[in-house]
Design a protein around this motif. Structure first.
Motif, PDB file in Angstrom:
ATOM      1  N   THR A   9      21.009  75.329  37.440  1.00  0.00           N
ATOM      2  CA  THR A   9      20.445  75.088  36.115  1.00  0.00           C
ATOM      3  C   THR A   9      18.967  74.728  36.228  1.00  0.00           C
ATOM      4  O   THR A   9      18.138  75.211  35.440  1.00  0.00           O
ATOM      5  CB  THR A   9      21.224  73.967  35.409  1.00  0.00           C
TER       6      THR A   9
ATOM      7  N   GLN B 107      23.549  75.600  29.556  1.00  0.00           N
ATOM      8  CA  GLN B 107      24.874  75.202  30.048  1.00  0.00           C
ATOM      9  C   GLN B 107      25.550  74.304  29.013  1.00  0.00           C
ATOM     10  O   GLN B 107      26.704  74.498  28.667  1.00  0.00           O
ATOM     11  CB  GLN B 107      24.725  74.469  31.382  1.00  0.00           C
TER      12      GLN B 107
ATOM     13  N   ASP C 225      23.669  80.615  31.332  1.00  0.00           N
ATOM     14  CA  ASP C 225      24.126  79.505  32.169  1.00  0.00           C
ATOM     15  C   ASP C 225      25.575  79.185  31.801  1.00  0.00           C
ATOM     16  O   ASP C 225      25.835  78.570  30.772  1.00  0.00           O
ATOM     17  CB  ASP C 225      23.221  78.286  31.973  1.00  0.00           C
ATOM     18  N   GLU C 226      26.481  79.630  32.625  1.00  0.00           N
ATOM     19  CA  GLU C 226      27.924  79.453  32.421  1.00  0.00           C
ATOM     20  C   GLU C 226      28.371  79.902  31.029  1.00  0.00           C
ATOM     21  O   GLU C 226      28.884  79.115  30.236  1.00  0.00           O
ATOM     22  CB  GLU C 226      28.323  77.995  32.687  1.00  0.00           C
TER      23      GLU C 226
HETATM   24 MG   LIG Z   1      24.272  73.879  35.913  1.00  0.00          MG
END
Ligand SMILES: [Mg+2]
Ligand SMILES: Nc1ncnc2c1ncn2[C@@H]1O[C@H](COP(=O)(O)OP(=O)(O)OP(=O)(O)O)[C@@H](O)[C@H]1O
Lengths: 330, 332
Positions: B91, B133, B223-224
């Motif tokens: 991240t 995220q 991010d995810e």
């Molecule tokens: Mg992360």
């Protein structure tokens, strides 16, 4: 007790000078706090620079009124830039600290002995409103419906004031339904998300600070012209917090809310003031419980109490949307 | 999400796409695969057509070197996965690349233009858009308003033109149309008028991704994106991500689910303790001993051997015994 007098006073308060001044201050503050999430605790500073810009130009330098108004407006823009440039890139709390300090600096500067010749010290400035009343289209008279009414000077300032309130609301309405307003509301929710979508957050916050400051400063002009006199201590922190109270009463981020909030605020103050005084005079309330001199404080307690009740039973304010408050609990 | 489905469970997942769609996607994947075929399976390998190049990126938090990447290149038009254990610096690396954080050292460029010192919003306008995220739905805006916000070059976002609807109304309608298409694709059309804050966690992920696409990016950094999205929807989301590649977009995404990584990525970067420790096609990377050691093998979720288990059990019993004894002593 003279209920007619109490009610007439309340009605006059609902459209009176204070209501107009604080409606304008709160309309500007609504742009900052309600729509953009900018914690401006120095709204009184914007009113002060406008009022003093006008008064000093006319009274101290003997220049025409229109120039004073331009100077007042320019001063509000400059103030917004001064406040915004160092703080808008930082976290929200910095703006809060800087604005409250700046407003106090302005007040203390204009009331200082050093600049007394320019700003008039703690006595402030008078004799600058003649130009405005020379334009008065209302002939000398009392304009009454029963006991409710105003004289020609009041009629003139209230007419101009309410036109400004109407125009300000219109501008806010037009802006906030547009994509520009959408960006502001998004910034209020999450700056980084807005940045990630390619918007220059800093520039939008600056624009919001300027627009809200300029709208609020109109209240400074109206106050100065309506009273035909200004003193530095009118522009203390109380003024800012009254505007906040009004905003919370009406419901933030609603176009008309500051106007209705201001009306309610000043009506409550008028009602509690008059009722308490009459009740004391009539002997319903013993002076030992509340003396006449204490009424001024007690009425603010009443406003505070009502505000608490409002927060408990209607946290979104009078115009707010309950669904939005529910989101905060998630 | 921990990497509990480790390399042993990696298998192909059924996709619910039609054969025709799958065929064309496979075509695109093959194209990306062919382009990447000759590339070294070494950290920092040069790519034939790199869209993003980063050199010497270092980000220090106090004594912690959260990111310390020597050199990476991201292939244009491919789906690249960035994997690594929790706290590996993924991240943080995203934040650095997209201008949300500034590195202590390093240079990086996107499409040949240097991004050093470029503000986050300008990075987005240049065509590199990221998601977060921790999802950033704009709670008190409706879903459709969230979407409209994503569009760039809006005339109505200028404070002067904003006053007159005539100047931006037509553009707004176009934007709304595009937003509605995307909402339908992401199965959010029924939520159109709801506040974004009322959406579930997974729906917010979807909204954020759809909103990022409204920007019309050349490269998306997710991010995810699948964290908290239910499996059925994950499949369709995977389909969308593949469609992005189809449309010529470059995708870089962080993901802990190895099934997913293997399913859609053309190339995988592995980060651990701030460094890129391995890269290559999914199969090669997941068999790489360095990766297994650094990431999968040493993971705290790794099953215990019988001996380990006995040892832990014995220790626990001992501790209990000691406590009991102490308690008795106190009672006396
Ligand atoms: Mg992360
Ligand atoms: N603002 C910060 N201040 C101090 N340390 C930070 C900060 N941001 C990240 N870190 C540290 O940097 C390291 C990398 O964090 P990062 O969030 O990039 O990990 P990640 O790879 O995204 O992990 P995850 O898979 O759990 O999301 C962590 O050890 C974290 O504690």
């Amino acid at each position: 007790m003279d209920w007619t007098r109490i009610i007439v006073n309340a009605l006059e308060a609902s459209v009176g000078l204070q209501t107009v001044v604080f409606a304008l201050a709160a309309i500007g503050l609504n742009v900052h706090v309600g729509y953009t999430g900018l914690l401006n605790f120095g709204q009184s500073g914007f009113l002060a620079v406008a009022a003093y810009g006008l008064a000093v130009t006319v009274a101290t330098f003997d220049l025409p009124m229109w120039l004073g108004i331009i100077i007042g407006l320019a001063a509000a823009v400059v103030l917004a830039l001064l406040l915004g440039i160092p703080t808008l890139r930082l976290r929200a709390d910095y703006l809060a600290i800087v604005t409250i300090a700046a407003a106090e600096i302005i007040r203390l500067t204009v009331r200082s002995v050093t600049f007394e010749e320019t700003f008039g010290g703690s006595d402030g400035r008078q004799a600058f409103a003649a130009g405005f009343y020379n334009l008065n289209p209302y002939p000398v008279n009392e304009y009454n419906i029963g006991r409710f009414g105003f004289n020609e000077r009041q009629m003139w300032i209230l007419t101009v004031g309410w036109i400004l309130v109407g125009l300000s609301c219109l501008v806010v309405y037009l802006l906030m339904r547009s994509p520009w307003g959408r960006v502001l509301k998004a910034i209020r929710e999450d700056e980084d998300a807005v940045r990630s979508l390619g918007k220059n957050v800093y520039a939008y916050k600056m624009q919001s600070l300027i627009i809200g400051g300029v709208l609020g400063c109109l209240g400074g002009f109206i106050y100065a012209l309506g009273q035909a006199s200004i003193q530095p201590d009118i522009f203390g922190t109380d003024t800012t917090f009254f505007a906040y109270t009004i905003l919370i009463l009406g419901g933030a981020a609603r176009v008309g809310a500051p106007v209705v909030g201001a009306m309610i605020f000043w009506v409550i103050l008028s009602l509690s003031d008059n009722i308490l005084n009459e009740a004391i005079d009539a002997g319903y309330i013993s002076p030992k419980v509340i003396a006449t001199a204490e009424v001024g404080q007690v009425r603010f307690m009443i406003v505070g109490l009502l505000l608490m009740l409002l927060m408990i039973f209607r946290p979104q304010g009078i115009f707010g949307d309950r669904r939005e408050i529910a989101l905060d609990a998630r | 999400m921990p990497a509990d489905n480790d390399h042993e469970t990696i298998g192909s997942t059924d996709t619910t796409v039609t054969t025709q769609e799958a065929g064309s996607r496979r075509g695109q994947r093959d194209a990306a695969g062919v382009a990447l075929a000759g590339v070294d399976h070494q950290p920092g390998a040069a790519k034939p057509d790199a869209i993003l190049v980063a050199d010497n990126i270092v980000r220090q938090f106090g004594g912690l070197r959260a990111v310390d990447v020597d050199h990476i290149e991201i292939q244009r038009g491919a789906i690249t996965a960035l994997i690594g254990p929790n706290g590996a610096g993924k991240t943080t690396f995203f934040n650095l690349l997209t201008g949300f954080d500034q590195p202590d050292e390093g240079t990086w460029s996107f499409g040949g233009r240097s991004l050093k010192g470029v503000a986050a919003h300008k990075v987005a306008r240049m065509g590199m858009v990221r998601t977060f995220q921790l999802t950033k739905a704009l709670s008190k805006l409706t879903v459709i308003e969230n979407m409209r916000l994503g569009a760039t070059g809006q005339k109505g976002e200028n404070v002067f033109t904003a006053l007159f609807r005539g100047l931006w109304g037509a553009q707004e309608r176009e934007i709304t149309e595009r937003a509605d298409d995307l909402l339908a694709r992401f199965k959010l059309d029924t939520k159109r008028e709801d506040f974004a804050g009322s959406l579930s966690g997974g729906q917010r992920k979807l909204l954020e991704m759809a909103r990022a696409l409204m920007v019309g990016p050349e490269m998306v950094m997710l991010d995810e994106p699948m964290a908290g999205v239910n499996p059925a929807l994950t499949q369709s989301l995977l389909g969308h991500v593949k469609d992005l590649r189809e449309d010529g977009m470059t995708v870089l995404f962080v993901e802990h689910d190895m099934d997913m990584v293997r399913d859609i990525s053309d190339w995988v970067l592995v980060m651990a303790q701030g460094k890129v420790i391995a890269e290559g096609p999914p199969d090669a990377v997941m068999g790489d001993q360095r990766v297994i050691d650094a990431y999968l093998g040493s993971h705290h979720d790794a099953p215990l051997t019988e001996e380990d288990e006995q040892l832990v059990l014995a220790e626990a019993e001992e501790a209990l015994e000691r406590e009991r004894a102490e308690a008795e002593k106190e009672n006396q």
